[in-house]
Write a protein that holds these residues in place. Structure first.
Motif, PDB file in Angstrom:
ATOM      1  N   LYS A 236     -35.218  -5.562  15.810  1.00  0.00           N
ATOM      2  CA  LYS A 236     -34.124  -4.783  15.393  1.00  0.00           C
ATOM      3  C   LYS A 236     -33.970  -5.269  13.965  1.00  0.00           C
ATOM      4  O   LYS A 236     -33.202  -4.496  13.142  1.00  0.00           O
ATOM      5  CB  LYS A 236     -32.830  -5.756  16.159  1.00  0.00           C
ATOM      6  CG  LYS A 236     -31.417  -5.042  16.218  1.00  0.00           C
ATOM      7  CD  LYS A 236     -31.599  -3.843  16.921  1.00  0.00           C
ATOM      8  CE  LYS A 236     -30.314  -3.260  17.361  1.00  0.00           C
ATOM      9  NZ  LYS A 236     -29.674  -3.965  18.278  1.00  0.00           N
ATOM     10  N   ALA A 237     -34.285  -6.243  13.157  1.00  0.00           N
ATOM     11  CA  ALA A 237     -33.887  -6.532  12.126  1.00  0.00           C
ATOM     12  C   ALA A 237     -34.899  -5.497  11.192  1.00  0.00           C
ATOM     13  O   ALA A 237     -34.393  -5.080  10.113  1.00  0.00           O
ATOM     14  CB  ALA A 237     -34.490  -8.224  11.686  1.00  0.00           C
TER      15      ALA A 237
ATOM     16  N   LYS B 187     -35.554  -2.490  12.160  1.00  0.00           N
ATOM     17  CA  LYS B 187     -35.034  -1.327  12.046  1.00  0.00           C
ATOM     18  C   LYS B 187     -33.759  -1.305  11.009  1.00  0.00           C
ATOM     19  O   LYS B 187     -33.656  -0.263  10.664  1.00  0.00           O
ATOM     20  CB  LYS B 187     -34.266  -1.020  13.567  1.00  0.00           C
ATOM     21  CG  LYS B 187     -35.401  -0.806  14.400  1.00  0.00           C
ATOM     22  CD  LYS B 187     -35.001  -0.371  16.027  1.00  0.00           C
ATOM     23  CE  LYS B 187     -36.026  -0.237  16.866  1.00  0.00           C
ATOM     24  NZ  LYS B 187     -35.645  -0.321  18.300  1.00  0.00           N
ATOM     25  N   ILE B 188     -33.019  -2.343  11.007  1.00  0.00           N
ATOM     26  CA  ILE B 188     -31.939  -2.390  10.187  1.00  0.00           C
ATOM     27  C   ILE B 188     -32.415  -2.263   8.694  1.00  0.00           C
ATOM     28  O   ILE B 188     -31.755  -1.884   7.876  1.00  0.00           O
ATOM     29  CB  ILE B 188     -31.050  -3.729  10.274  1.00  0.00           C
ATOM     30  CG1 ILE B 188     -30.274  -3.847  11.448  1.00  0.00           C
ATOM     31  CG2 ILE B 188     -30.005  -3.992   9.247  1.00  0.00           C
ATOM     32  CD1 ILE B 188     -29.923  -4.941  12.077  1.00  0.00           C
ATOM     33  N   ARG B 189     -33.652  -2.847   8.486  1.00  0.00           N
ATOM     34  CA  ARG B 189     -34.176  -2.697   7.023  1.00  0.00           C
ATOM     35  C   ARG B 189     -34.507  -1.201   6.702  1.00  0.00           C
ATOM     36  O   ARG B 189     -34.116  -0.633   5.735  1.00  0.00           O
ATOM     37  CB  ARG B 189     -35.642  -3.536   7.215  1.00  0.00           C
ATOM     38  CG  ARG B 189     -36.262  -3.223   5.790  1.00  0.00           C
ATOM     39  CD  ARG B 189     -37.702  -3.996   5.944  1.00  0.00           C
ATOM     40  NE  ARG B 189     -38.125  -4.385   4.417  1.00  0.00           N
ATOM     41  CZ  ARG B 189     -38.961  -5.256   4.355  1.00  0.00           C
ATOM     42  NH1 ARG B 189     -39.775  -5.824   5.390  1.00  0.00           N
ATOM     43  NH2 ARG B 189     -39.406  -5.524   3.065  1.00  0.00           N
ATOM     44  N   GLY B 190     -34.739  -0.504   7.722  1.00  0.00           N
ATOM     45  CA  GLY B 190     -35.085   0.855   7.448  1.00  0.00           C
ATOM     46  C   GLY B 190     -33.780   1.573   7.270  1.00  0.00           C
ATOM     47  O   GLY B 190     -33.556   2.461   6.269  1.00  0.00           O
ATOM     48  N   LYS B 191     -32.790   1.070   8.115  1.00  0.00           N
ATOM     49  CA  LYS B 191     -31.371   1.757   7.835  1.00  0.00           C
ATOM     50  C   LYS B 191     -30.691   1.423   6.408  1.00  0.00           C
ATOM     51  O   LYS B 191     -30.184   2.358   5.695  1.00  0.00           O
ATOM     52  CB  LYS B 191     -30.302   1.245   8.823  1.00  0.00           C
ATOM     53  CG  LYS B 191     -29.039   1.882   8.803  1.00  0.00           C
ATOM     54  CD  LYS B 191     -28.933   3.382   9.205  1.00  0.00           C
ATOM     55  CE  LYS B 191     -27.544   3.476   9.403  1.00  0.00           C
ATOM     56  NZ  LYS B 191     -26.684   3.538   8.317  1.00  0.00           N
TER      57      LYS B 191
ATOM     58  N   LYS C  28     -32.435   0.645   3.889  1.00  0.00           N
ATOM     59  CA  LYS C  28     -33.280   1.554   2.778  1.00  0.00           C
ATOM     60  C   LYS C  28     -32.731   2.850   2.605  1.00  0.00           C
ATOM     61  O   LYS C  28     -32.598   3.561   1.521  1.00  0.00           O
ATOM     62  CB  LYS C  28     -34.803   1.721   3.147  1.00  0.00           C
ATOM     63  CG  LYS C  28     -35.651   2.421   2.244  1.00  0.00           C
ATOM     64  CD  LYS C  28     -35.862   1.715   1.108  1.00  0.00           C
ATOM     65  CE  LYS C  28     -37.177   2.342   0.422  1.00  0.00           C
ATOM     66  NZ  LYS C  28     -36.752   3.699  -0.239  1.00  0.00           N
TER      67      LYS C  28
END
Lengths: 484, 101
Positions: free
Chosen positions: A377-378, A380-384, A386
């Protein structure tokens, strides 16, 4: 105090080249001040008296031969997680108390190619895990503006050594704000380059997808001079970008007219001290007077950034720090009869409490049953995050935020509260998560005379732009000296 | 489907001991109790990520990109005696450890 010690790198370089002072005299002046003052600050773990004088003599010969460049003979300090051949590199840990690297980090070789003078290795949070520089095995670092306060961290020794005029500039490392936040707390300038702009070879790894080495100095221009010397491709770092050598000061002096500065509203919310908010907004107004265009932008995922950062960085740390087993190098416990017992006792006795917490958190996030809920999940949040930065940079040249929610706080105030300590990283971690460059520079002082820092964030590899934008503010901002 | 937010409430001393084993750290029983409490608080903060319903299209975004790899050329490594200099236990040209088998 000798006024020379307050000069910028650029000013010192001019004085050295005009023979107004020799590199040896300058080095001796800094070493004398370190000897007299650093006991109050504790910014150095190791001072390299003999090596510094040898380097200064060599630099002076190059200056005399007319072959000097912008860094020749400049006395610098180096964070103690950057490997220096045959000079102990401790990471401020008992684990590496007597570790002498057998090679130089790439950044050290590049600074040596420029004939800098390394004065010593600076104190820090153990293994760069912390925001106060109080977790060091060698004792905490004290803020030169008020020695009852923290320096920030983890590059607190680097920032304090610059602020207390114990070197002309320094190298730190930034995984979640570890160059910028101590720079803000100590009233100096700190640059975190784009991920992959500077080689990490020889930087003792904390979180490999986030770590980046960056300069701490008295001005944005000095940071640009140092970055120009250390950045660029290195065959020993597979994650470095294919960038040629560049002059990162090339845009200094450019017109600020029409520069679009994004102001993300989430960075100015309730968790930010009013004095900090006001100082950064005043700086924004100064930019407006210079002709910049301010634009309110948004980063909805900011509230998830701290947790995302700690899950990713701790997971990587748990893996990276598994190498410390007491076998190949570093501390080895004398307790235990088996291989397994020695490793477990070595890690129990050699690591400090915060490092052990991060390893435990990292293994939790990566372990069976929790991996998807936390680590994945972390990521994925990194991608968001960015993607949200990408959206902002469609219309903005840079982004302006506070560097930290508060000014430097009293030593001990957060030491037993890891959750509060982690949450204080809210202003800096998204830059590492997205791999972007950012520079922190002083923009004001609190009612108790502690420095306030603001951060200018750029798009990937736009260091020259943010250095120029920071420089434009610095040229009209009057700084206050540290009281030490 | 289980409630992801309940995960933190299961953080007890057995889980701490399991993680300590994975981490190869020999905590004392007193330390296990302290760190269990600390980890529960830390995991409460980490639980914020489980609240976020994220668009899957961002899943592959990764700021880490690898550069062109260097040529696969054979080069000398560090001399063995140099590498052994920092070891606490060594014998001739080897690291020395307690008997494993």
């Amino acid at each position: 105090m000798n006024d020379l010690l307050k000069c910028t790198v650029k000013e010192l370089s001019n004085k050295l080249n005009k023979k107004q002072i020799s590199a040896v005299e300058l080095t001796d002046a800094y070493l004398k001040r370190i000897n007299e003052v650093d006991g109050k600050v504790n910014s150095y773990i190791t001072v390299c008296n003999e090596q510094a004088r040898i380097s200064a003599e060599k630099a002076q010969k190059i200056i005399d031969a007319g072959s000097a460049n912008a860094l020749t003979g400049i006395p610098m300090s180096i964070k103690d997680n950057i490997c220096t051949k045959d000079i102990r590199t401790t990471c401020a840990s008992k684990m590496l108390e007597d570790f002498n690297p057998i090679y130089n980090a790439t950044v050290i070789n590049r600074l040596n190619d420029n004939n800098i003078v390394m004065l010593g290795k600076t104190n820090m949070d153990e293994f760069a895990m912390g925001g106060s520089s109080q977790t060091s095995f060698f004792g905490g670092v004290k803020n030169p503006y008020n020695t009852e306060c923290v320096t920030g961290g983890s590059s607190g020794g680097s920032a304090a050594s610059v602020a207390a005029n114990l070197c002309a500039a320094s190298l730190g490392s930034d995984t979640g704000g570890s160059v910028r936040q101590p720079a803000a707390f100590c009233g100096v300038t700190g640059l975190k380059p784009t991920y992959g702009a500077v080689s990490r070879y020889g930087l003792i790894a904390f979180a490999s997808s986030l770590d980046q080495i960056g300069p701490v100095a008295r001005s944005a221009e000095d940071c640009g001079i140092i970055l120009s010397a250390i950045a660029g491709r290195d065959e020993n770092d597979g994650t470095i970008k294919n960038i040629d050598k560049a002059d990162y000061c090339s845009k200094i002096g450019m017109s600020m007219k029409g520069i679009r500065i994004g102001i993300p509203k989430e960075f100015f919310g309730d968790g930010i001290d009013s004095e900090v908010r006001q100082a950064v907004m005043n700086a924004a107004k100064e930019y407006e007077k210079m002709g910049c265009i301010l634009e309110e932008v948004t980063m909805p995922s900011l509230k998830y950034a701290v947790a995302s950062y700690y899950l990713i960085s701790s997971a990587e740390a748990a893996s990276n720090l598994s190498r410390f087993d007491g076998i190949k190098y570093g501390y080895r416990s004398e307790n235990g009869n088996t291989y397994e017992e020695i490793i477990k006792n070595t890690r129990h006795e050699g690591f400090g409490a915060e490092v052990k917490r991060r390893i435990m958190l990292g293994n939790y996030a990566l372990s069976s049953g929790y991996y998807d809920a936390y680590y994945n999940k972390a990521v994925k949040i990194r991608g968001k995050i960015k993607a949200e930065y990408d959206e902002i940079f469609k219309t903005c040249d840079c982004i302006l935020t506070p560097t930290a929610p508060s000014v430097a706080y009293k030593i001990g105030a957060l030491e037993n509260d890891p959750v509060k300590m982690y949450s204080a990283d809210i202003c800096t971690v998204t830059v590492n998560i997205a791999g972007l460059p950012a520079i922190s520079t002083p923009c004001g002082y609190s009612s108790n005379n502690m420095p306030i820092g603001m951060s200018i964030v750029g798009n990937s590899l736009r260091e020259a732009t943010i250095i120029a934008v920071a420089d434009a503010f610095e040229k009209q901002f009057e700084t206050k000296e540290a009281s030490i | 489907m289980h409630d992801e937010r309940m995960i933190s409430f299961m953080f007890d001393t057995n889980l701490t001991k399991h993680l300590a084993e994975l981490s190869k750290i020999n905590f004392t029983d007193d330390e296990i109790a302290v760190i269990s409490n600390e980890m529960s608080e830390i995991i409460s903060l980490m639980d914020t990520v489980t609240e976020y319903n994220i668009d899957e299209t961002f899943a592959s975004a990764d700021p880490v990109q690898f550069s062109d790899l260097r040529k696969d050329e054979i080069k000398d490594s560090f001399p063995r005696e140099e590498i052994l200099k920092n070891a606490k236990g060594k014998s001739d040209t080897c690291f020395k450890v307690p008997k494993v088998v």
